[in-house]
Design an enzyme around this catalytic site. Structure first.
Site, short mmCIF file in Angstrom:
data_model
loop_
_atom_site.label_atom_id
_atom_site.label_comp_id
_atom_site.label_asym_id
_atom_site.label_seq_id
_atom_site.Cartn_x
_atom_site.Cartn_y
_atom_site.Cartn_z
CB THR A 139 -32.64 -19.05 -27.87
OG1 THR A 139 -31.73 -19.72 -27.00
CG2 THR A 139 -33.97 -19.81 -27.83
CG ASP A 140 -27.92 -21.84 -27.83
OD1 ASP A 140 -28.78 -21.46 -27.02
OD2 ASP A 140 -26.70 -21.95 -27.54
CD GLU A 141 -31.92 -21.74 -23.27
OE1 GLU A 141 -32.94 -22.23 -22.79
OE2 GLU A 141 -31.18 -20.95 -22.68
CE1 TYR A 158 -36.47 -17.50 -23.94
CE2 TYR A 158 -34.72 -19.15 -23.81
CZ TYR A 158 -35.20 -17.94 -24.30
OH TYR A 158 -34.43 -17.19 -25.15
CE LYS A 184 -36.89 -16.70 -28.66
NZ LYS A 184 -37.17 -15.26 -28.98
P1 NAD Z 1 -34.46 -9.23 -22.17
O1 NAD Z 1 -35.34 -9.99 -21.24
O2 NAD Z 1 -33.29 -8.48 -21.65
O3 NAD Z 1 -35.36 -8.16 -22.98
C1 NAD Z 1 -36.63 -8.46 -23.48
C2 NAD Z 1 -37.33 -7.14 -23.83
O4 NAD Z 1 -38.62 -7.47 -24.36
C3 NAD Z 1 -37.55 -6.23 -22.62
O5 NAD Z 1 -37.17 -4.90 -22.94
C4 NAD Z 1 -39.04 -6.34 -22.35
O6 NAD Z 1 -39.60 -5.15 -21.79
C5 NAD Z 1 -39.58 -6.61 -23.75
N1 NAD Z 1 -40.88 -7.31 -23.71
C6 NAD Z 1 -41.17 -8.43 -22.99
N2 NAD Z 1 -42.47 -8.76 -23.19
C7 NAD Z 1 -42.98 -7.87 -24.07
C8 NAD Z 1 -44.26 -7.70 -24.67
N3 NAD Z 1 -45.28 -8.53 -24.38
N4 NAD Z 1 -44.43 -6.67 -25.54
C9 NAD Z 1 -43.41 -5.83 -25.84
N5 NAD Z 1 -42.18 -5.92 -25.28
C10 NAD Z 1 -41.97 -6.94 -24.41
O7 NAD Z 1 -34.05 -10.26 -23.29
P2 NAD Z 1 -32.67 -10.41 -24.09
O8 NAD Z 1 -31.76 -11.25 -23.31
O9 NAD Z 1 -32.24 -9.10 -24.57
O10 NAD Z 1 -33.18 -11.30 -25.33
C11 NAD Z 1 -33.74 -10.68 -26.49
C12 NAD Z 1 -34.14 -11.76 -27.48
O11 NAD Z 1 -33.00 -12.51 -27.84
C13 NAD Z 1 -35.16 -12.74 -26.94
O12 NAD Z 1 -36.06 -13.05 -27.98
C14 NAD Z 1 -34.34 -13.97 -26.55
O13 NAD Z 1 -35.10 -15.15 -26.67
C15 NAD Z 1 -33.24 -13.90 -27.59
N6 NAD Z 1 -31.94 -14.49 -27.18
C16 NAD Z 1 -31.34 -14.11 -26.00
C17 NAD Z 1 -30.09 -14.63 -25.68
C18 NAD Z 1 -29.37 -14.24 -24.41
O14 NAD Z 1 -28.33 -14.82 -24.08
N7 NAD Z 1 -29.84 -13.26 -23.65
C19 NAD Z 1 -29.47 -15.54 -26.54
C20 NAD Z 1 -30.12 -15.91 -27.71
C21 NAD Z 1 -31.35 -15.37 -28.04
O1 DAU Z 2 -28.43 -20.10 -24.91
C1 DAU Z 2 -29.13 -18.90 -25.10
C2 DAU Z 2 -29.94 -18.59 -23.87
O2 DAU Z 2 -29.02 -18.22 -22.86
C3 DAU Z 2 -30.97 -17.49 -24.08
O3 DAU Z 2 -31.92 -17.92 -25.02
C4 DAU Z 2 -31.67 -17.13 -22.78
O4 DAU Z 2 -32.55 -16.04 -22.98
C5 DAU Z 2 -30.62 -16.76 -21.75
O5 DAU Z 2 -31.24 -16.53 -20.51
C6 DAU Z 2 -29.57 -17.87 -21.61
O6 DAU Z 2 -30.13 -19.05 -20.98
P1 DAU Z 2 -29.33 -19.87 -19.84
O7 DAU Z 2 -30.33 -20.59 -19.04
O8 DAU Z 2 -28.21 -20.61 -20.41
O9 DAU Z 2 -28.72 -18.60 -19.02
P2 DAU Z 2 -28.58 -18.28 -17.45
O10 DAU Z 2 -27.75 -17.05 -17.34
O11 DAU Z 2 -29.89 -18.30 -16.76
O12 DAU Z 2 -27.75 -19.52 -16.92
C7 DAU Z 2 -26.46 -19.83 -17.46
C8 DAU Z 2 -25.98 -21.10 -16.76
O13 DAU Z 2 -25.69 -20.78 -15.38
C9 DAU Z 2 -27.01 -22.21 -16.72
O14 DAU Z 2 -26.34 -23.47 -16.85
C10 DAU Z 2 -27.63 -22.09 -15.35
C11 DAU Z 2 -26.48 -21.57 -14.49
N1 DAU Z 2 -26.87 -20.70 -13.36
C12 DAU Z 2 -27.69 -19.64 -13.63
C13 DAU Z 2 -28.08 -18.80 -12.60
C14 DAU Z 2 -28.99 -17.63 -12.87
C15 DAU Z 2 -26.40 -20.96 -12.08
O15 DAU Z 2 -25.64 -21.92 -11.86
N2 DAU Z 2 -26.80 -20.13 -11.07
C16 DAU Z 2 -27.64 -19.07 -11.27
O16 DAU Z 2 -27.97 -18.36 -10.28
#
Ligand code: NAD
Ligand code: DAU
Length: 349
Positions: free
Chosen positions: A132-134, A157, A161
């Site tokens: 992630t970019d975080e 989180y 990562k």
């Molecule tokens: P998600 O939470 O939707 O999915 C995570 C999956 O991992 C689920 O299917 C869960 O059952 C599985 N999982 C969790 N713990 C596990 C374990 N101990 N063993 C096996 N499986 C397990 O997540 P996502 O949003 O699809 O993100 C996927 C990946 O991409 C993550 O590594 C996250 O850090 C990264 N990522 C997400 C975003 C985003 O915006 N969602 C952005 C950048 C990177």
């Molecule tokens: O940048 C990549 C990341 O983006 C991934 O690595 C994470 O897995 C993914 O969850 C996401 O993180 P954020 O914290 O940016 O996403 P989230 O959807 O939780 O929140 C987006 C923005 O919206 C953040 O500034 C918080 C705000 N927010 C979020 C929720 C859930 C609100 O204002 N209200 C809310 O209820």
């Protein structure tokens, strides 16, 4: 089959889109999807490909090192694309230990299994870590995250990562494990669990419930359609260079409040409500502790070296996303009962 690839977390949001892409595109690859099926994992996401002859699902936990070792011996993987993780920042603030266990220990278990299986036979193998970019922390008003930006994670989180990224690089450096890492910005699209901003707000609008905006709503994120992320991973897996890091982003920054206003307008149109109705649900609530102000990715390395660019304009991606959630209300209804209600009450009380 020419290759056997392990995709972890394939029942989750991004993982399910990646599994579908690989299963459909590479009929000569055997794709093994390993997922624990936590609250975020949902096999409904993969119904359309579950009986494909090149697809296998394995339910299991990456925290279990013995199970993981056996799995690698059973399938003799050529590649790993690792997405399984605890992924929600708010949950990491409530329960950091879950993130350390899955994101750090789980990743190291996979690294150990890959290192042992591939020892002396590293050629043609690849461990792809999806990050992630975080990990880069929070930006001020100006500037972009580059692959060379120093790590400065701010939440449990992002710290977990960042730690897993360091372990992947350490295994490359110390044991010669072939690896790539990509760090992506915020994804949106179908099948995202409604704890994240967009699906949560879409669900609340359709239920006529308030929209909880954290703090002043002026936090900035860079949004990318999930299928464009999956396409980038495919490109990096096949054309990226060993040991490299690639940033993936949408070239698409929005403050939360402006994004929410666009969402509200598009939802009003889709639901045939008077424009302005959904905006009336916006409620400013207590800020997220340690809330990162701004993320923005410079994805030019990926663009210039591998020729990847986002395929969708944001308004188009958002319209497709809204249409998917409104066409799949049952999917949302099935995952927003029981535990979800408890989570919601606890998080937003
Ligand atoms: P998600 O939470 O939707 O999915 C995570 C999956 O991992 C689920 O299917 C869960 O059952 C599985 N999982 C969790 N713990 C596990 C374990 N101990 N063993 C096996 N499986 C397990 O997540 P996502 O949003 O699809 O993100 C996927 C990946 O991409 C993550 O590594 C996250 O850090 C990264 N990522 C997400 C975003 C985003 O915006 N969602 C952005 C950048 C990177
Ligand atoms: O940048 C990549 C990341 O983006 C991934 O690595 C994470 O897995 C993914 O969850 C996401 O993180 P954020 O914290 O940016 O996403 P989230 O959807 O939780 O929140 C987006 C923005 O919206 C953040 O500034 C918080 C705000 N927010 C979020 C929720 C859930 C609100 O204002 N209200 C809310 O209820």
């Amino acid at each position: 089959m020419t290759k056997t690839i392990l995709i972890t977390g394939g029942a989750g949001f991004i993982g399910s889109h990646l599994v579908r892409l690989f299963v459909n595109k590479y009929s000569d690859y055997r794709i093994v999807n390993l997922d624990k099926l936590t609250y975020a994992g949902n096999l409904e996401n993969l119904r359309d490909i579950e009986s494909a002859s090149n697809y296998i699902f394995e339910k299991g936990d990456i925290i279990d090192s013995v199970y993981i070792k056996d799995l690698f011996l059973k399938y003799n993987f050529d590649g790993v694309i690792h997405l399984a993780a605890e992924s929600h920042v708010d949950r990491s603030i409530a329960n950091p230990m879950d993130f350390i266990m899955t994101n750090v220990l789980g990743t190291v278990n996979l690294l150990n299994a890959a290192k042992d299986l591939w020892k002396g036979k590293e050629k043609g193998k690849l461990f792809y870590h999806v990050s992630t970019d975080e990990v880069y922390g929070s930006l001020g008003d100006k500037g972009l995250f580059l692959e060379t930006t120093p790590y400065d994670p701010q939440s449990p989180y992002s710290s977990s990562k960042a730690s897993s990224d360091h372990f992947v690089r350490a295994y490359g450096n110390t044991y010669g494990l072939p690896f790539v890492i990509s760090n992506c910005s915020n994804n949106y699209g179908p099948n995202q669990f409604p704890e994240k901003l967009l699906p949560l707000f879409i669900n609340n609008i359709r239920n006529n419930e308030s929209l909880p905006v954290y703090g002043d709503g002026k936090f900035t994120r860079d949004w990318l359609y999930v299928i464009d992320h999956a396409i980038a991973i495919d490109k990096i897996y096949h054309e990226g260079s060993n040991g490299e890091t690639y940033n993936i982003g949408g070239f698409n920054e929005w403050t939360n409040i402006n994004l929410i206003k666009v969402l509200c307008k598009q939802m009003d149109i889709a639901l045939e409500k008077e424009v302005g109705t959904s905006e009336g649900l916006i409620t400013y609530v207590r800020d997220r502790p340690g809330h990162d102000k701004r993320y923005a990715i410079d994805a030019n390395k990926l663009k210039n070296e591998l020729g990847w660019e986002p395929s969708l304009q944001f308004e188009e991606g958002l319209a497709k996303t809204i249409a998917w959630y409104l066409d799949n209300e049952e999917w949302m209804d099935n995952i927003t009962t029981g535990d979800y209600q408890n989570y919601y009450k606890e998080q937003y009380r």
